[in-house]
Motif scaffolding. Structure first.
Motif, PDB file in Angstrom:
ATOM      1  N   THR A  85     -12.047  17.575  -0.590  1.00 53.17           N
ATOM      2  CA  THR A  85     -12.248  17.386   0.847  1.00 53.17           C
ATOM      3  C   THR A  85     -12.602  15.951   1.212  1.00 53.17           C
ATOM      4  O   THR A  85     -11.966  15.350   2.070  1.00 53.17           O
ATOM      5  N   GLU A  86     -13.622  15.379   0.568  1.00 56.02           N
ATOM      6  CA  GLU A  86     -14.002  14.014   0.955  1.00 56.02           C
ATOM      7  C   GLU A  86     -12.934  13.003   0.586  1.00 56.02           C
ATOM      8  O   GLU A  86     -12.757  12.007   1.270  1.00 56.02           O
ATOM      9  N   ILE A  87     -12.181  13.265  -0.446  1.00 58.87           N
ATOM     10  CA  ILE A  87     -11.083  12.358  -0.796  1.00 58.87           C
ATOM     11  C   ILE A  87      -9.990  12.440   0.260  1.00 58.87           C
ATOM     12  O   ILE A  87      -9.480  11.418   0.723  1.00 58.87           O
ATOM     13  N   GLN A  88      -9.647  13.641   0.666  1.00 56.28           N
ATOM     14  CA  GLN A  88      -8.630  13.796   1.706  1.00 56.28           C
ATOM     15  C   GLN A  88      -9.076  13.148   3.011  1.00 56.28           C
ATOM     16  O   GLN A  88      -8.292  12.440   3.655  1.00 56.28           O
ATOM     17  N   HIS A  89     -10.318  13.353   3.411  1.00 52.98           N
ATOM     18  CA  HIS A  89     -10.832  12.731   4.631  1.00 52.98           C
ATOM     19  C   HIS A  89     -10.811  11.203   4.512  1.00 52.98           C
ATOM     20  O   HIS A  89     -10.481  10.504   5.477  1.00 52.98           O
ATOM     21  N   ALA A  90     -11.158  10.702   3.348  1.00 57.35           N
ATOM     22  CA  ALA A  90     -11.150   9.253   3.134  1.00 57.35           C
ATOM     23  C   ALA A  90      -9.731   8.691   3.211  1.00 57.35           C
ATOM     24  O   ALA A  90      -9.517   7.614   3.773  1.00 57.35           O
ATOM     25  N   PHE A  91      -8.763   9.409   2.676  1.00 58.05           N
ATOM     26  CA  PHE A  91      -7.372   8.952   2.760  1.00 58.05           C
ATOM     27  C   PHE A  91      -6.922   8.885   4.211  1.00 58.05           C
ATOM     28  O   PHE A  91      -6.223   7.952   4.614  1.00 58.05           O
ATOM     29  N   VAL A  92      -7.332   9.843   5.015  1.00 55.38           N
ATOM     30  CA  VAL A  92      -6.980   9.821   6.442  1.00 55.38           C
ATOM     31  C   VAL A  92      -7.692   8.652   7.127  1.00 55.38           C
ATOM     32  O   VAL A  92      -7.075   7.862   7.849  1.00 55.38           O
ATOM     33  N   ALA A  93      -8.991   8.512   6.896  1.00 60.91           N
ATOM     34  CA  ALA A  93      -9.783   7.477   7.562  1.00 60.91           C
ATOM     35  C   ALA A  93      -9.321   6.066   7.210  1.00 60.91           C
ATOM     36  O   ALA A  93      -9.351   5.167   8.048  1.00 60.91           O
ATOM     37  N   GLU A  94      -8.883   5.870   5.972  1.00 61.58           N
ATOM     38  CA  GLU A  94      -8.501   4.536   5.504  1.00 61.58           C
ATOM     39  C   GLU A  94      -6.993   4.319   5.507  1.00 61.58           C
ATOM     40  O   GLU A  94      -6.514   3.314   4.985  1.00 61.58           O
ATOM     41  N   ASN A  95      -6.253   5.247   6.088  1.00 61.89           N
ATOM     42  CA  ASN A  95      -4.791   5.171   6.080  1.00 61.89           C
ATOM     43  C   ASN A  95      -4.291   4.985   4.642  1.00 61.89           C
ATOM     44  O   ASN A  95      -3.453   4.122   4.363  1.00 61.89           O
ATOM     45  N   GLY A  96      -4.807   5.812   3.755  1.00 60.57           N
ATOM     46  CA  GLY A  96      -4.460   5.743   2.345  1.00 60.57           C
ATOM     47  C   GLY A  96      -3.146   6.423   2.012  1.00 60.57           C
ATOM     48  O   GLY A  96      -2.849   6.670   0.850  1.00 60.57           O
ATOM     49  N   PHE A  97      -2.391   6.737   3.026  1.00 61.55           N
ATOM     50  CA  PHE A  97      -1.061   7.306   2.814  1.00 61.55           C
ATOM     51  C   PHE A  97      -0.168   6.779   3.922  1.00 61.55           C
ATOM     52  O   PHE A  97      -0.633   6.457   5.006  1.00 61.55           O
TER      53      PHE A  97
END
Length: 156
Positions: A85-97
């Motif tokens: 969960t926190e990894i997925q949220h971080a990817f969204v927040a940081e535009n990691g995709f």
């Protein structure tokens, strides 16, 4: 006359007991037999990381693994990895995709890194994800996402 072999394993906690072609790669079994499309087919040479899954908890490139070699083992795909969960949220927040093709491999690799090293340096993050290729070259966002996830886990 067809030549098949029986595969027994678990995929995302669900028992799998199927007759399969013995030449089938694990990435093909996950996508075509189990119907889990989050695991991507990329290079089929182990270079891109799009096919990343966990086998008994360890991150593996499933295009390099014959499906029959996972007999009696536990396979976890991105769909079954509930600890992200926190990894997925971080990817969204940081535009990691960007296009999302590499996201499965990057997220599962980040989870393994943070499990083994909860406070990685930027160099350690870059080394960990180096086996996964991002076609959009969004590496800075990915590194920032892993850092953010590590910070979120440290606060929790």
């Amino acid at each position: 006359m067809s030549c098949t072999s029986r595969l027994r394993c678990t995929i995302n906690g669900v028992a799998c007991d199927r007759e399969i072609d013995p030449r089938l790669l694990l990435v093909e079994a996950v996508r075509d037999v189990a119907g889990l499309k989050g695991t991507r087919v990329g290079c089929l040479t182990g270079d891109c990381g799009a096919c990343t899954v966990r086998i008994d908890g360890a991150v593996v490139k499933s295009c390099l693994v014959l499906a029959l070699s996972v007999e009696d083992r536990a396979i976890t795909t991105i769909e079954g990895a509930g600890d992200l969960t926190e990894i997925q949220h971080a990817f969204v927040a940081e535009n990691g995709f960007q296009c999302g093709f590499c996201t499965t491999g990057m997220v599962l690799t980040a989870a393994e890194l943070l499990r083994d090293n909860p406070r990685p340096s930027e160099a350690e993050i870059r080394r960990a994800i180096s086996g996964n290729l991002c076609r959009c070259t969004g590496y800075d966002g990915i590194v920032a996402a892993v850092r953010r996830a590590a910070e979120a886990r440290a606060r929790a």
